[in-house]
Design a protein around this motif. Structure first.
Motif, PDB file in Angstrom:
ATOM      1  N   SER A 104      -7.649   4.661  16.718  1.00 25.91           N
ATOM      2  CA  SER A 104      -8.262   3.570  17.485  1.00 25.91           C
ATOM      3  C   SER A 104      -9.719   3.370  17.083  1.00 25.91           C
ATOM      4  O   SER A 104     -10.179   2.230  16.893  1.00 25.91           O
ATOM      5  CB  SER A 104      -8.153   3.875  18.985  1.00 25.91           C
ATOM      6  OG  SER A 104      -8.770   2.865  19.742  1.00 25.91           O
ATOM      7  N   GLU A 105     -10.440   4.482  16.946  1.00 27.60           N
ATOM      8  CA  GLU A 105     -11.845   4.396  16.538  1.00 27.60           C
ATOM      9  C   GLU A 105     -11.986   3.820  15.129  1.00 27.60           C
ATOM     10  O   GLU A 105     -12.876   2.999  14.866  1.00 27.60           O
ATOM     11  CB  GLU A 105     -12.474   5.797  16.600  1.00 27.60           C
ATOM     12  CG  GLU A 105     -12.588   6.354  18.006  1.00 27.60           C
ATOM     13  CD  GLU A 105     -12.923   7.832  18.018  1.00 27.60           C
ATOM     14  OE1 GLU A 105     -13.176   8.389  16.915  1.00 27.60           O
ATOM     15  OE2 GLU A 105     -12.918   8.440  19.105  1.00 27.60           O
ATOM     16  N   LYS A 106     -11.103   4.249  14.237  1.00 26.63           N
ATOM     17  CA  LYS A 106     -11.179   3.759  12.859  1.00 26.63           C
ATOM     18  C   LYS A 106     -10.833   2.274  12.783  1.00 26.63           C
ATOM     19  O   LYS A 106     -11.413   1.539  11.965  1.00 26.63           O
ATOM     20  CB  LYS A 106     -10.234   4.579  11.968  1.00 26.63           C
ATOM     21  CG  LYS A 106     -10.194   4.149  10.498  1.00 26.63           C
ATOM     22  CD  LYS A 106     -11.568   4.082   9.864  1.00 26.63           C
ATOM     23  CE  LYS A 106     -12.249   5.419   9.764  1.00 26.63           C
ATOM     24  NZ  LYS A 106     -13.532   5.336   9.013  1.00 26.63           N
ATOM     25  N   LEU A 107      -9.916   1.816  13.617  1.00 33.02           N
ATOM     26  CA  LEU A 107      -9.588   0.390  13.637  1.00 33.02           C
ATOM     27  C   LEU A 107     -10.817  -0.430  14.032  1.00 33.02           C
ATOM     28  O   LEU A 107     -11.098  -1.479  13.425  1.00 33.02           O
ATOM     29  CB  LEU A 107      -8.435   0.127  14.603  1.00 33.02           C
ATOM     30  CG  LEU A 107      -7.944  -1.323  14.683  1.00 33.02           C
ATOM     31  CD1 LEU A 107      -7.293  -1.739  13.369  1.00 33.02           C
ATOM     32  CD2 LEU A 107      -6.954  -1.493  15.835  1.00 33.02           C
ATOM     33  N   GLN A 108     -11.531   0.033  15.030  1.00 31.28           N
ATOM     34  CA  GLN A 108     -12.755  -0.664  15.459  1.00 31.28           C
ATOM     35  C   GLN A 108     -13.779  -0.698  14.319  1.00 31.28           C
ATOM     36  O   GLN A 108     -14.407  -1.726  14.051  1.00 31.28           O
ATOM     37  CB  GLN A 108     -13.366   0.052  16.666  1.00 31.28           C
ATOM     38  CG  GLN A 108     -12.523   0.030  17.933  1.00 31.28           C
ATOM     39  CD  GLN A 108     -12.646  -1.275  18.702  1.00 31.28           C
ATOM     40  OE1 GLN A 108     -13.437  -2.153  18.352  1.00 31.28           O
ATOM     41  NE2 GLN A 108     -11.842  -1.414  19.752  1.00 31.28           N
ATOM     42  N   LEU A 110       0.807  -1.211   0.000  1.00 37.54           N
ATOM     43  CA  LEU A 110       0.000   0.000   0.000  1.00 37.54           C
ATOM     44  C   LEU A 110       0.844   1.266   0.000  1.00 37.54           C
ATOM     45  O   LEU A 110       1.961   1.286   0.525  1.00 37.54           O
ATOM     46  CB  LEU A 110      -0.919   0.005   1.223  1.00 37.54           C
ATOM     47  CG  LEU A 110      -1.871  -1.184   1.365  1.00 37.54           C
ATOM     48  CD1 LEU A 110      -2.655  -1.085   2.672  1.00 37.54           C
ATOM     49  CD2 LEU A 110      -2.811  -1.269   0.179  1.00 37.54           C
ATOM     50  N   ASN A 111       0.257   2.325  -0.561  1.00 37.44           N
ATOM     51  CA  ASN A 111       0.863   3.656  -0.574  1.00 37.44           C
ATOM     52  C   ASN A 111      -0.050   4.602   0.201  1.00 37.44           C
ATOM     53  O   ASN A 111      -0.918   5.261  -0.373  1.00 37.44           O
ATOM     54  CB  ASN A 111       1.034   4.144  -2.016  1.00 37.44           C
ATOM     55  CG  ASN A 111       1.756   5.490  -2.099  1.00 37.44           C
ATOM     56  OD1 ASN A 111       1.989   6.156  -1.101  1.00 37.44           O
ATOM     57  ND2 ASN A 111       2.092   5.892  -3.310  1.00 37.44           N
ATOM     58  N   PRO A 112       0.114   4.668   1.522  1.00 39.83           N
ATOM     59  CA  PRO A 112      -0.773   5.513   2.330  1.00 39.83           C
ATOM     60  C   PRO A 112      -0.360   6.978   2.268  1.00 39.83           C
ATOM     61  O   PRO A 112       0.782   7.308   1.936  1.00 39.83           O
ATOM     62  CB  PRO A 112      -0.582   4.955   3.737  1.00 39.83           C
ATOM     63  CG  PRO A 112       0.840   4.478   3.740  1.00 39.83           C
ATOM     64  CD  PRO A 112       1.113   3.957   2.346  1.00 39.83           C
ATOM     65  N   ILE A 113      -1.289   7.851   2.594  1.00 40.22           N
ATOM     66  CA  ILE A 113      -0.973   9.253   2.854  1.00 40.22           C
ATOM     67  C   ILE A 113      -0.916   9.419   4.365  1.00 40.22           C
ATOM     68  O   ILE A 113      -1.858   9.059   5.080  1.00 40.22           O
ATOM     69  CB  ILE A 113      -2.033  10.194   2.248  1.00 40.22           C
ATOM     70  CG1 ILE A 113      -2.016  10.087   0.719  1.00 40.22           C
ATOM     71  CG2 ILE A 113      -1.771  11.641   2.678  1.00 40.22           C
ATOM     72  CD1 ILE A 113      -3.055  10.941   0.027  1.00 40.22           C
ATOM     73  N   ILE A 114       0.190   9.926   4.856  1.00 40.82           N
ATOM     74  CA  ILE A 114       0.378  10.038   6.301  1.00 40.82           C
ATOM     75  C   ILE A 114      -0.730  10.899   6.908  1.00 40.82           C
ATOM     76  O   ILE A 114      -1.002  12.008   6.447  1.00 40.82           O
ATOM     77  CB  ILE A 114       1.760  10.620   6.631  1.00 40.82           C
ATOM     78  CG1 ILE A 114       2.858   9.600   6.252  1.00 40.82           C
ATOM     79  CG2 ILE A 114       1.873  10.984   8.105  1.00 40.82           C
ATOM     80  CD1 ILE A 114       4.258  10.110   6.417  1.00 40.82           C
ATOM     81  N   GLY A 115      -1.380  10.355   7.917  1.00 38.66           N
ATOM     82  CA  GLY A 115      -2.424  11.075   8.630  1.00 38.66           C
ATOM     83  C   GLY A 115      -3.812  10.941   8.047  1.00 38.66           C
ATOM     84  O   GLY A 115      -4.799  11.267   8.713  1.00 38.66           O
ATOM     85  N   ASP A 116      -3.918  10.455   6.804  1.00 33.51           N
ATOM     86  CA  ASP A 116      -5.230  10.328   6.150  1.00 33.51           C
ATOM     87  C   ASP A 116      -5.859   8.993   6.547  1.00 33.51           C
ATOM     88  O   ASP A 116      -6.013   8.079   5.737  1.00 33.51           O
ATOM     89  CB  ASP A 116      -5.058  10.421   4.630  1.00 33.51           C
ATOM     90  CG  ASP A 116      -6.391  10.578   3.910  1.00 33.51           C
ATOM     91  OD1 ASP A 116      -7.441  10.583   4.581  1.00 33.51           O
ATOM     92  OD2 ASP A 116      -6.381  10.680   2.671  1.00 33.51           O
ATOM     93  N   ILE A 117      -6.234   8.897   7.806  1.00 34.50           N
ATOM     94  CA  ILE A 117      -6.695   7.628   8.377  1.00 34.50           C
ATOM     95  C   ILE A 117      -7.933   7.112   7.662  1.00 34.50           C
ATOM     96  O   ILE A 117      -8.061   5.908   7.387  1.00 34.50           O
ATOM     97  CB  ILE A 117      -6.941   7.790   9.889  1.00 34.50           C
ATOM     98  CG1 ILE A 117      -5.606   8.106  10.596  1.00 34.50           C
ATOM     99  CG2 ILE A 117      -7.577   6.541  10.477  1.00 34.50           C
ATOM    100  CD1 ILE A 117      -5.766   8.521  12.045  1.00 34.50           C
TER     101      ILE A 117
END
Length: 556
Positions: free
Chosen positions: A63-67, A8-15
């Motif tokens: 944490s919320e997004k992981l859930q 993956l190529n994530p954008i830092i902080g763009d959760i």
């Protein structure tokens, strides 16, 4: 059991969008019958998040997004997601309050969370600034297969491979002691020249030593000065590369783990890149492309001098952004040679980019007039030479500001090392594309570019390098020949050799002292330079931590 690698190529902080990407890859993997999806280190927030981690709300959102992601992932697949978690015992233990973690999620649940055990603190890495080290041996059992989980540096402490022990523990050995069937390593390993061969050498060594297959998953993309090349791969029990992702782009591939012999198989094997020049070029293209995209730019501008450095940067920019999105500005002075203007115009035509020619002669006259009361009765010198560069830098910044372009600076590593560059002039810019590419390597890459057709005009490759800030000026008037200079710089900057050792390598001691003095004196310039894309293991970027005001006396 089918296992999928999501490179993956994530954008830092763009959760939000990083999570969306993980979910989409999981949905695709389910369609192919995969039971487990692997993602890179800190895939939910991107690596390296740096001081974003000091913002508690940033970690809370993760944490919320992981859930939420656990609820959204198809129930048929388990996913390992790189994330950050809180260390509840931090204050009792006097440690950092965060872990660099990987979470195993499935069917709405977070089943287990694993913490990175080895935290690198060298070069660009500052993980002990943010994280506590995990203590547990990390593994889980899926469909009767015991899978060991490691995060990036956890893999890199094999004393036999390195000839030394960098940490007191070896997470791989600890997993072996637990009779693991498969090891997965979730990484965000930055690119340097030739690093994939080193990685695969280490992976093969570990597999041959322990007879346990390994799947290595790496992040891809450019994040500020760092480039991540991907090259995720799988190694079977025989120490063979049986899967390898495409470099420099996102990829999704599949491996089979045979339950009977607990070995890997696959036919997704992309070739390694066949030349160093091609490898560097593709890395720099990705660095420019992602820096522009992630910072919100669609177009770039640069000054075209008719020299080799600006020619290389322009060519990289076209590959990264497209010819319609690159604007070159020719800014001749009375000292510019006719062939420099001709060479720059020919490059513009070869690349098909837009350009403008703006003479700086009138600007020079205006500055001469304004400064005459102070400068009269003095000789033409460095101040006047630098004014030309600063006039050009001002013009480029004005155009960049007016039209919203990203200004690319064109200085190479050799110039940055010895200060052969002008603050607020040719150093202006949002990104220094080749600031980690020595001059000799610039020539090699340009020759590689021209291997099939003349893209960079041949005259640019053969004429002596010159800043053209005074009549008949050549770089070698004030610097050693670049083959000598670059070797001295490599030995002093990267290999940390003493002056005596460099002299024993065949260099003149007075030349060495001159070069070292220039390097040390130019530190204040490097501190004010734009971020430069890193391709070596000793770049003038986030891993370079030298003081400005210091005196060692080693050149006396």
């Amino acid at each position: 059991m089918k296992i999928s690698i999501a490179q993956l190529n994530p954008i830092i902080g763009d959760i939000e969008n990083n999570a969306k990407k993980i979910r989409e890859k999981a949905e695709l993997a389910v369609k192919e019958g995969a039971k487990l999806l692997l993602t890179p280190e800190l895939s939910l927030c991107g690596y390296p998040p740096r001081d974003l981690l000091l913002n508690q709300s940033f970690v809370d959102v993760m944490s919320e997004k992981l859930q939420q992601l656990a609820l959204e992932i198809p129930s048929q697949i388990y996913v390992l997601v790189g994330t950050v978690t809180f260390n509840s015992l931090a204050h009792e233990q006097g440690k950092k309050n965060l872990y660099n973690s990987t979470a195993l999620i499935n069917n709405g649940k977070i089943y287990q969370i694993y913490h990175k055990r080895l935290l690198p603190t060298y070069d660009v890495f500052e993980e002990d600034r943010y994280f506590s080290a995990g203590n547990d041996v990390n593994f889980f059992i899926l469909d009767g297969v015991k899978i060991g989980v490691t995060i990036c540096e956890d893999l890199w402490n094999d004393e036999q491979f390195w000839g030394k022990k960098n940490y007191s523990i070896n997470p791989i050995q600890d997993l072996v002691n637990e009779d693991i069937d498969l090891i997965v390593n979730l990484s965000a390993s930055p690119y340097i020249v030739g690093k994939q061969k080193l990685r695969e050498g280490l992976l093969k060594h570990i597999v041959n030593k322990y007879k346990i297959p390994i799947i290595y998953v790496n992040q891809v993309g450019g994040n500020d000065d760092l480039i991540f090349d991907g090259f995720s791969c799988g190694v079977n029990k025989q120490g063979e590369i049986i899967a390898r992702c495409y470099p420099y782009q996102e990829d999704l591939i599949y491996l089979e783990l045979e339950k009977n012999n607990k070995d890997l198989s696959s036919n997704y094997v992309q070739d390694l890149i066949d030349s160093e020049e091609k490898e560097i070029y593709q890395a720099l293209v990705l660095g420019v492309k992602d820096y522009a995209r992630k910072c919100g730019f669609t177009k770039a501008i640069l000054g075209l001098s008719g020299g080799i450095d600006s020619a290389l940067v322009a060519t990289i920019a076209v590959s990264a952004l497209g010819k319609d999105n690159v604007f070159g500005v020719l800014m001749p002075s009375p000292y510019s040679s006719d062939h420099s203007v001709i060479d720059a115009e020919k490059l513009v035509n070869n690349l098909g980019i837009k350009s403008e020619k703006i003479s700086i002669q009138e600007g020079m006259k205006s500055f001469d007039f304004m400064l005459n009361p102070l400068f009269k009765n003095t000789e033409f010198g460095i101040a006047e030479e630098n004014l030309q560069s600063r006039i050009r830098g001002t013009l480029l910044m004005a155009i960049a500001n007016k039209f919203g372009y990203l200004l690319l600076s064109t200085g190479n590593k050799s110039e940055m090392a010895v200060g052969y560059c002008t603050l607020y002039g040719d150093m202006n810019g949002g990104l220094a594309v080749i600031a980690d590419v020595p001059k000799t390597k610039v020539f090699n890459i340009c020759k590689w570019i021209n291997k099939d057709e003349e893209i960079i005009p041949n005259n640019i490759l053969v004429k002596p390098p010159s800043a053209e800030l005074k009549p008949n000026q050549k770089d070698e008037d004030s610097l050693p020949p670049y083959d000598i200079l670059d070797d001295i710089l490599e030995r002093y900057i990267t290999q940390h050799q003493s002056l005596n050792d460099i002299e024993k390598a065949g260099h003149n001691l007075e030349t060495i002292k001159k070069v070292v003095k220039l390097v040390d004196r130019a530190e204040f310039k490097r501190k004010q330079a734009p971020p430069g894309l890193k391709i070596t293991d000793r770049a003038f970027g986030t891993g370079w931590k030298m003081p400005i005001a210091y005196r060692l006396g080693i050149t006396n």
